[in-house]
Design a protein around this motif. Sequence first.
Motif, PDB file in Angstrom:
ATOM      1  N   SER A  33       0.847  -1.190   0.000  1.00  0.00           N
ATOM      2  CA  SER A  33       0.000   0.000   0.000  1.00  0.00           C
ATOM      3  C   SER A  33       0.880   1.237   0.000  1.00  0.00           C
ATOM      4  N   GLU A  34       0.240   2.381  -0.060  1.00  0.00           N
ATOM      5  CA  GLU A  34       0.946   3.658   0.035  1.00  0.00           C
ATOM      6  C   GLU A  34       0.911   4.211   1.460  1.00  0.00           C
ATOM      7  N   PRO A  36       1.917   5.346   4.922  1.00  0.00           N
ATOM      8  CA  PRO A  36       3.257   5.709   5.398  1.00  0.00           C
ATOM      9  C   PRO A  36       3.828   4.777   6.464  1.00  0.00           C
ATOM     10  N   GLU A  38       3.285   1.470   6.716  1.00  0.00           N
ATOM     11  CA  GLU A  38       3.473   0.071   6.338  1.00  0.00           C
ATOM     12  C   GLU A  38       4.943  -0.335   6.238  1.00  0.00           C
TER      13      GLU A  38
END
Length: 271
Positions: A33-34, A36, A38
């Motif tokens: 995902s995008e 922050p 993760e």
Amino acid sequence: MEDEPYLDFPGPSTPYIDYQSIDVLLSLQHPLSEAPAEPTFYVLGQVKELLFKLLYGELCTVRALLDADDVAQAVWTLRRARRVIELLTRTWDVLGTLAPTEFNAFREQLGRASGFQSYMYRMLEYVLGNKNAAMARPHRRVAHVHVQVQEALQAPSVYDAALHLLARRGSAIPDAVLVRDLSAPYESHPAVERAWADQYVAGPGDDTFELAEALIAVAEGFSRWRCLHLLTVERIIGTKSGTGGTTGVQWLRRAAEHRIFPELWSARGLL
């Protein structure tokens, strides 16, 4: 100047990259995902796997040393293993900084993935003596992993090696403990509790006393790891179910209450 580092090397790489496979290692991070936060979750998960592998190898070494009656070197290695556990435990300090909203931003990317599916962690549990054959089932369709997990399940634990050492030195360890199904959960025995209590009579400097204390240090460190795991998950997801189908914090609470090397804990009541 004589103290200047080497800055030029023949070939397309550097000795450090080649020795540590750094380029390969740093190419293995693929968050989905995008979000922050993760990358923190992703990289710390890989760090834990590396430390599981290191710790498993150290404990296998301890088992072999005990089989060879090299107690001094086994104790030395156990003390290093305890330091590895401390480093492993500190990963929760970083993961505990994730707010619930940050984790929820990428949690669906995990699908049914869960930490209990880690085969290195399962092998670590097995070498520590927490045998549960059912927990090997998630790996049965990955042939090379299944073989490793089954070997760890069937092999003696570090604790088994320690009890055989005590028996060789004259402690009255029952045959029911020494000759048993090694893939089954270990059951505590009063005679083993008494045998460990006896090792404390000689005091510091005696090699089996030092072994007992090195083993309990590992056991305590592992319990700290489990307890902080529970607190971190409870802080981030509360009472939600775990991603792998477990009950989440309830599952982890039961695990946190379990003690490896059980008679080393209970023997203290005899002293």
